[in-house]
Motif scaffolding. Sequence first.
Motif, PDB file in Angstrom:
ATOM      1  N   CYS A 197      10.883  29.576  46.531  1.00  0.00           N
ATOM      2  CA  CYS A 197      10.145  29.841  47.779  1.00  0.00           C
ATOM      3  C   CYS A 197      10.222  31.301  48.196  1.00  0.00           C
ATOM      4  CB  CYS A 197      10.629  28.926  48.899  1.00  0.00           C
ATOM      5  SG  CYS A 197      12.243  29.383  49.577  1.00  0.00           S
ATOM      6  N   CYS A 231      17.476  28.431  46.994  1.00  0.00           N
ATOM      7  CA  CYS A 231      18.038  28.178  48.322  1.00  0.00           C
ATOM      8  C   CYS A 231      18.397  26.697  48.396  1.00  0.00           C
ATOM      9  CB  CYS A 231      17.043  28.564  49.419  1.00  0.00           C
ATOM     10  SG  CYS A 231      15.605  27.476  49.569  1.00  0.00           S
ATOM     11  N   CYS A 238      12.515  33.022  49.648  1.00  0.00           N
ATOM     12  CA  CYS A 238      13.266  33.411  50.852  1.00  0.00           C
ATOM     13  C   CYS A 238      14.462  34.254  50.425  1.00  0.00           C
ATOM     14  CB  CYS A 238      13.709  32.188  51.649  1.00  0.00           C
ATOM     15  SG  CYS A 238      15.109  31.304  50.956  1.00  0.00           S
ATOM     16  N   CYS A 265      15.341  33.207  46.641  1.00  0.00           N
ATOM     17  CA  CYS A 265      15.168  31.893  46.031  1.00  0.00           C
ATOM     18  C   CYS A 265      14.050  32.019  45.003  1.00  0.00           C
ATOM     19  CB  CYS A 265      14.812  30.868  47.097  1.00  0.00           C
ATOM     20  SG  CYS A 265      14.319  29.276  46.396  1.00  0.00           S
ATOM     21  N   CYS A 315      15.241  24.286  48.574  1.00  0.00           N
ATOM     22  CA  CYS A 315      14.510  24.039  47.324  1.00  0.00           C
ATOM     23  C   CYS A 315      15.369  23.268  46.327  1.00  0.00           C
ATOM     24  CB  CYS A 315      14.029  25.354  46.714  1.00  0.00           C
ATOM     25  SG  CYS A 315      12.716  26.127  47.685  1.00  0.00           S
TER      26      CYS A 315
HETATM   27 ZN   LIG Z   1      13.758  28.133  48.287  1.00  0.00          ZN
END
Ligand SMILES: [Zn+2]
Length: 246
Positions: free
Chosen positions: A50, A86, A52, A47, A89
């Motif tokens: 963030c 993601c 991830c 992402c 987000c």
């Molecule tokens: Zn994210």
Amino acid sequence: MERSNPPAELTPAVAQKLTATFKATGESVWQIDYIKRALAEQSHNKCSFCECELGIESKYLEVEHFAYKGSYPEEVVAWDNLIAACRRCNGKKGVHDVRVEPIVNPYANNPRDHIRMQAYRLQSLTPVGDLTISVLGLNDIQRAMTARFKIGAQIGETLEQLKEKIEFYKEKQSALRRAKVANCLDALLNECLKRSPYAATAATVLHRESIYPELKEQLIVLQIWTVEFQELHDSSLALVLQKPAP
Ligand SMILES: [Zn+2]
């Protein structure tokens, strides 16, 4: 992050057609495999907000429109406007208008000009950083902070292991023990590279641990610290969420 060229399939003519379809029907014209593939490649399958890892634990890649598609329909498939994110987000950002109230654009801004990390919490350095953290919920305990804490704990543990392996090697300088030190260091520095999930957190933690420069010194003396390790070290330094001292 660096923006690559648009996928070959997304020619200006195709983009124009998709944009017209979107404006006429509201169809999800950006849901195309080649767009998703190119975005995933650019973001190292993470992402863009963030960090991830996408594609695991129901965290699938969503095509995020940096300038919201509802407000800026002309940019619905404009390559520079598309970002891998993601679901969390993408959902958090929602209809937020970045042209009216800017947030960090991972392609245009260096996050550390706006945000720093203190004890796994992000702190804003600028109004843009403040808005980014709030809009995206980057200090949510459940989803964002716990993940950062885990990766930080892992870096701490690997540093401890590296310390032990170095001691072990100093006792008896065998090829096997030397290789174990080098492999451990390699794994540690690889956690802090752009392609790794939560790399910014990992790199920030690594470079703040006082034991790290000490171990680095020892590795230089033992001639285990190579040019390659120095390069990995330098790459990780570039990701630290703290402005370098002037
Ligand atoms: Zn994210």
